[in-house]
Design a protein around this motif. Structure first.
Motif, PDB file in Angstrom:
ATOM      1  N   PHE A 428       0.816  -1.217   0.000  1.00 29.81           N
ATOM      2  CA  PHE A 428       0.000   0.000   0.000  1.00 29.81           C
ATOM      3  C   PHE A 428       0.850   1.268   0.000  1.00 29.81           C
ATOM      4  CE2 PHE A 428      -2.946  -3.199   1.676  1.00 29.81           C
ATOM      5  CZ  PHE A 428      -4.041  -2.964   0.873  1.00 29.81           C
ATOM      6  N   ASP A 429       2.064   1.186   0.506  1.00 29.95           N
ATOM      7  CA  ASP A 429       2.923   2.376   0.490  1.00 29.95           C
ATOM      8  C   ASP A 429       3.217   2.817  -0.939  1.00 29.95           C
ATOM      9  OD1 ASP A 429       2.966   2.369   3.225  1.00 29.95           O
ATOM     10  OD2 ASP A 429       4.871   1.283   3.391  1.00 29.95           O
ATOM     11  N   GLN A 430       3.499   1.857  -1.810  1.00 30.34           N
ATOM     12  CA  GLN A 430       3.751   2.186  -3.214  1.00 30.34           C
ATOM     13  C   GLN A 430       2.490   2.726  -3.877  1.00 30.34           C
ATOM     14  OE1 GLN A 430       6.705   2.132  -4.698  1.00 30.34           O
ATOM     15  NE2 GLN A 430       7.684   1.404  -2.818  1.00 30.34           N
ATOM     16  N   ALA A 431       1.364   2.120  -3.514  1.00 27.40           N
ATOM     17  CA  ALA A 431       0.095   2.584  -4.085  1.00 27.40           C
ATOM     18  C   ALA A 431      -0.201   4.021  -3.664  1.00 27.40           C
ATOM     19  CB  ALA A 431      -1.037   1.655  -3.648  1.00 27.40           C
ATOM     20  N   ILE A 432       0.106   4.366  -2.408  1.00 30.14           N
ATOM     21  CA  ILE A 432      -0.151   5.725  -1.922  1.00 30.14           C
ATOM     22  C   ILE A 432       0.751   6.725  -2.633  1.00 30.14           C
ATOM     23  CG2 ILE A 432       0.057   7.213   0.106  1.00 30.14           C
ATOM     24  CD1 ILE A 432      -0.919   4.872   1.793  1.00 30.14           C
TER      25      ILE A 432
END
Length: 742
Positions: A428-432
């Protein structure tokens, strides 16, 4: 403060004023522009020296003087075509020549300017157009699809002393073909013969190209035979056009016959011929024949071009032989032939379909290093999906970086694919990070977008943000989606839940209002969290508003929600509002929390909201959950709320409710103690008519009080009722006087 004497002394510079002994002349449209220069040339020497010193010496590199034709083109671009503009051009150019006219036509910014200038200089008698000017204007009008004007100018040429030749008609036929007006192209071609214009292979080649582009292969065959009957021999270029047209119309056999006829006539195929044949066989997925032609071409010492290799690669991709396509790429590189954008655009989709993502990654790296952008940008969405499907998310992210380096506009759909797959992989960090770029640059709102973000991409992202304290960011993101017409119920409800969990019920209810205006359905869980959030913030009235909205939307709240709202309202002193929540609860069939219901009824009666309380009791009785009237009567009597107790007892008697004798006595004692003897008399008569008590201990005291207050009639009736001397009905007059006093 500084004095003037302290500051730097100011040095006065003498000004030179020009004094002309002759009067000044200004330019007009009717005066020679050289008049002013003559005045300066005739000035005395001293005056010339003054003029020279007054001019500023130019610095830097001197600019080349602007050409006359460029000035005219700029004037036509910036000003409307009027008589004033025409006069300005005349003043600028005393005499027109053919070279100037041609250059003005060539430099005109649009076809309308060129046409106006062409007609004006001729009608004004400034020049008589020659062949080159006519050729230029027909070319300009043909490119601009102003074909009627071009046709009129062409047909009027003999009237102006300019003879026709084949080149004019070739340009017009080709222009009609590019505009898709095949019928007019055929008419012009046929009219050449009527006008006495000799038709050669040049006009036939253009004509074949026009009609074959529109699939008129039968007409092309007829005119080809007519050309041969006229004694015009086809060239290699003619056959190349015919082969291209037949393959375009999917006429393989016809193309083969013409290919054999070409060789029979002793015309050897060139690279263009072989490329055309290879492309035709590739369209039919007959790669064996295409390979033979490719080998034959190399055997005749005809070096294949990048088009040749790209055509073969396209055919291999079509028959799912991607490995052969990769082999040809390496072969062309070994011969020093660099792949172009079409080559890469042809190969990449085949690699994706075959699952060869490592090779696709290598090809993409070569494109970025060579700064070669593909012809079709849809390749990138295919690359993104394929890399994500293979599980290499870093390679997929590099596809997006490659697009940026190649100056290809990224769209919301590209980011959506990556965000969706990063969310599925719990990264999710990359998605954010991708989401931040998407929102910051407002990529979603770009009007030129052709790839929108799918719900499978933004819903997991919004849900994650709402569950991890970043609902504000999620709302900013979703509001951009809303501007593009997205009204996803899942996203809306996630926003409500997120705001509610973070203690921002006001923001959550704003989302509820938006959903209501746009007709988006709401979830029960979202409402539940919203109500609980309001209660935690100490806003029971707003919680009740949210509860009403929940019921209006057709949801059935849990019994615990009803209790929570009623308790909060009750504790906040909003008894009537709690009563309305109780009413909604009973109407929805929830028959729990009777302890809280009794408290609310008691509070209503104690505060004087008697009719409302009786209405609630009636509703409860109709739904099979009647409250304990004895308890309510006892409490009201003890606390001196005699009127409320009287009306509640009267309500119970009218509905034949089961009430203990002790409750009767408590109410009567309270009425007697409060001095409300007539009220006590009235309710006692009703009790006795219903077969109630007749041995009330304070009955004699009531009769005595009635007599003392002058109500002897009521006292007499009551005495006789006790003794059994008179029926319980009594006289009408007595009933009227025994009306309950307020």
């Amino acid at each position: 403060m500084a004095f003037l004497s302290v500051s730097k002394p100011y040095q006065l510079k003498p000004r030179i004023y020009l004094r002309f002994s002759t009067p000044l002349h200004f330019f007009t449209t009717s005066q020679d522009p050289n008049t002013a220069s003559e005045v300066l040339n005739n000035a005395p020497p001293q005056q010339e020296e003054q003029v020279f010193h007054s001019r500023r010496t130019p610095r830097g590199k001197t600019r080349n003087p602007e050409k006359v034709e460029d000035i005219i083109c700029r004037m036509m671009e910036n000003r409307a075509w009027t008589t004033r503009l025409q006069n300005s051009i005349r003043a600028l150019v005393p005499e027109f020549d053919h070279s100037l006219v041609y250059n003005v036509l060539h430099g005109a910014k649009n076809s309308e300017h060129a046409l106006q200038f062409f007609r004006w200089v001729e009608r004004a008698g400034l020049i008589r157009h020659d062949r080159e000017a006519h050729m230029k204007i027909i070319q300009i009008l043909g490119r601009a699809s102003k074909l009627n004007h071009a046709r009129c100018i062409l047909l009027d040429m003999p009237k102006k002393g300019v003879e026709w030749d084949e080149d004019f008609f070739v340009i017009l036929i080709d222009s009609y073909g590019k505009a898709g007006i095949v019928q007019e192209a055929v008419k012009i071609f046929q009219k050449m013969k009527d006008l006495g214009v000799n038709r050669t292979i040049k006009s036939y080649d253009v004509f074949f190209k026009v009609i074959l582009r529109r699939g008129r292969y039968m007409m092309a065959k007829r005119y080809f035979n007519k050309m041969l009957s006229e004694g015009i021999e086809p060239t290699r270029h003619t056959y190349n056009i015919m082969l291209w047209g037949f393959f375009l119309s999917l006429r393989l056999d016809t193309a083969n016959r013409f290919y054999e006829d070409m060789k029979t006539r002793g015309i050897s195929p060139d690279v263009v011929t072989y490329n055309t044949m290879i492309n035709g066989y590739s369209r039919f997925k007959r790669m064996e024949e295409a390979e033979k032609l490719f080998v034959e071409m190399k055997g005749k010492n005809l070096a294949p071009t990048v088009i040749s290799y790209t055509t073969m690669i396209k055919g291999y991709v079509a028959v799912e032989q991607v490995d052969d396509g990769l082999r040809l790429v390496e072969e062309m590189k070994s011969f020093g032939i660099k792949p172009n954008a079409t080559t890469y655009s042809t190969l990449l989709p085949g690699l994706c379909d075959a699952g060869k993502m490592t090779e696709a990654k290598t090809i993409l790296t070569e494109m970025v290093q060579s700064y070669i952008a593909p012809k079709d940008n849809s390749i990138f969405i295919k690359l993104l999906n394929s890399q994500c499907k293979s599980g290499d998310l870093n390679a997929a992210a590099n596809v997006l970086k490659a697009m940026i380096r190649l100056s290809i506009p990224t769209e919301a759909g590209h980011y959506g694919v990556l965000i969706e797959n990063f969310c599925n992989a719990n990264e999710f960090d990359q998605a954010i990070k991708l989401l931040d770029k998407l929102v910051e640059k407002e990529i979603i709102l770009r009007p030129q977008n052709s790839l929108d973000m799918e719900a499978s991409a933004y819903n997991p992202m919004i849900q994650y943000l709402c569950h991890h304290g970043q609902t504000g960011k999620a709302e900013v993101f979703f509001r951009q989606l809303m501007k593009k017409g997205v009204l996803d119920p899942t996203a809306f409800n996630n926003l409500i839940c997120g705001h509610a969990k973070e203690g921002n019920p006001v923001f959550a209810f704003e989302i509820v209002k938006i959903m209501g205006r746009r007709g988006v359905p709401k979830d029960t869980d979202a409402y539940k969290l919203l109500i609980e959030s309001y209660l935690r913030e100490g806003e029971p009235a707003d919680a009740k508003t949210a509860l009403d909205s929940m019921i209006e939307d057709g949801h059935l709240p849990e019994s615990g929600i009803f209790r929570s709202v009623m308790e909060s309202l009750f504790e906040d002193g909003r008894i009537q509002t709690a009563s309305r929540v109780m009413k909604s609860m009973v109407e929805k069939g929830v028959k729990e929390h009777m302890d809280l219901v009794v408290k609310i009824l008691e509070a209503l009666l104690m505060r004087g909201h008697i009719e409302e309380a009786l209405g609630r009791i009636e509703l409860l009785m109709q739904n099979g959950c009647a409250p304990n009237l004895d308890s309510l009567l006892s409490i009201l009597s003890e606390k001196g709320k005699t009127i409320a107790a009287l009306k509640l007892l009267d309500f119970g008697l009218e509905r034949d409710c089961t009430i203990d004798f002790s409750s009767y006595e408590k109410v009567l004692d309270a009425l007697l103690a409060a001095g409300k003897t007539l009220n006590a008399y009235s309710i006692l008569r009703k009790i006795m008519e219903k077969g109630g008590i007749t041995n009330w201990s304070s009955l004699e005291d009531l009769i005595k009080s009635l007599n003392q207050e002058g109500n002897t009639k009521q006292a007499d009736i009551l005495s006789r009722m006790i003794k059994g001397g008179e029926t319980a009905s009594g006289s009408k007059k007595g009933k009227k006087q025994a009306t309950i006093a307020s």
